[in-house]
Design a protein around this motif. Structure first.
Motif, PDB file in Angstrom:
ATOM      1  N   CYS A 184      32.814  52.389  51.156  1.00 27.77           N
ATOM      2  CA  CYS A 184      33.632  53.595  51.031  1.00 27.77           C
ATOM      3  C   CYS A 184      32.995  54.776  51.747  1.00 27.77           C
ATOM      4  O   CYS A 184      33.664  55.780  52.017  1.00 27.77           O
ATOM      5  CB  CYS A 184      33.861  53.931  49.563  1.00 27.77           C
ATOM      6  SG  CYS A 184      34.895  52.729  48.700  1.00 27.77           S
ATOM      7  N   ALA A 231      33.988  60.284  50.069  1.00 28.97           N
ATOM      8  CA  ALA A 231      34.208  59.358  48.957  1.00 28.97           C
ATOM      9  C   ALA A 231      33.570  59.890  47.684  1.00 28.97           C
ATOM     10  O   ALA A 231      32.406  60.266  47.672  1.00 28.97           O
ATOM     11  CB  ALA A 231      33.634  57.989  49.306  1.00 28.97           C
ATOM     12  N   LEU A 274      38.946  58.801  48.375  1.00 33.39           N
ATOM     13  CA  LEU A 274      38.676  59.426  49.656  1.00 33.39           C
ATOM     14  C   LEU A 274      39.809  60.395  49.945  1.00 33.39           C
ATOM     15  O   LEU A 274      40.970  60.108  49.634  1.00 33.39           O
ATOM     16  CB  LEU A 274      38.577  58.390  50.771  1.00 33.39           C
ATOM     17  CG  LEU A 274      37.416  57.404  50.665  1.00 33.39           C
ATOM     18  CD1 LEU A 274      37.899  56.085  50.089  1.00 33.39           C
ATOM     19  CD2 LEU A 274      36.779  57.176  52.024  1.00 33.39           C
TER      20      LEU A 274
END
Length: 224
Positions: free
Chosen positions: A105, A154, A163
């Motif tokens: 992420c 993130a 996000l």
């Protein structure tokens, strides 16, 4: 297409994740660490062929009830600048040598390919077989809506990772997966209410039962 090597990893991916997971706010397992077993997942290809991208689904039986986690990882041949806090660990790959594993992420390559999957520009790949699409993974986005390319920052919370794009659009990854019958949101291949895109995937529960749920949801912001 990425090549899936059949080789030895030291430590293994699950060993790396077992040491890292208790630091996450969405971790549901025992204080002394999880008991992990792989339950499913898929891969995405890096167009440049440099970064390995894998979405691992793993079940943890250490807590009062089994918990199944969605664990996006990237594998790199050198450290990713500015991503020290996202490092899950390093491992020795029998073919590729030392690899740096990151929480995907926080890796722009994974985020770009995940948004490409939602937009229909990328295809999910089998977790274990090279050059083989994974038909269990489906993605969609609403006609006429743009999928932002600047999702970043993130942020983890109790349920997952969010996000955010400059126009306020958010992409939420559900880190703790619930089978269709237990999920608070739709767990089918239909786009969830209020969303403009999503990714759905499958795994096996701790008792071997097939399960399916929404992995990621794209929702518009006020400026979208």
């Amino acid at each position: 297409m990425a090549v899936v090597h059949r080789t030895v990893l030291k430590p293994t991916k699950l060993e790396l994740l077992g040491a890292w997971l208790p630091s996450r706010p969405w971790y549901r397992g025992a204080e002394d660490g999880p008991r992990l077993a792989r339950a499913g997942g898929f891969r995405l290809d890096d167009p440049e062929g440099e970064v390995g991208i894998e979405f691992i689904v793993a079940t943890d039986t250490s807590g009062p009830r089994p918990a199944t986690y969605l664990l996006p990882l990237t594998y790199r041949g050198a450290p990713l600048d500015g991503a020290e806090d996202a490092l899950v660990g390093t491992m020795e790959h029998g073919v590729l040598g030392r690899r740096w594993a990151y929480d995907g992420c926080h890796d722009p390559v994974l985020v770009a390919q995940l948004t490409a999957l939602i937009a229909g520009r990328a295809q999910a790949q089998d977790q274990d077989i090279s050059d083989t699409p994974d038909p269990e993974v489906t993605a969609s986005h609403t006609d006429g809506t743009a999928v932002p390319t600047d999702l970043a920052d993130a942020d983890d919370d109790r349920d997952g990772t969010v996000l955010t794009a400059s126009d306020g659009t958010t992409l939420r990854l559900h880190r703790v997966l619930e089978p269709a019958g237990d999920a608070p949101a739709p767990a089918s291949d239909e786009t969830p209410a209020g969303a403009v895109g999503h990714v759905t995937g499958a795994w096996e529960t701790a008792d071997g039962t097939p399960a399916r749920a929404v992995f990621a949801v794209l929702r518009p912001g006020a400026g979208a």
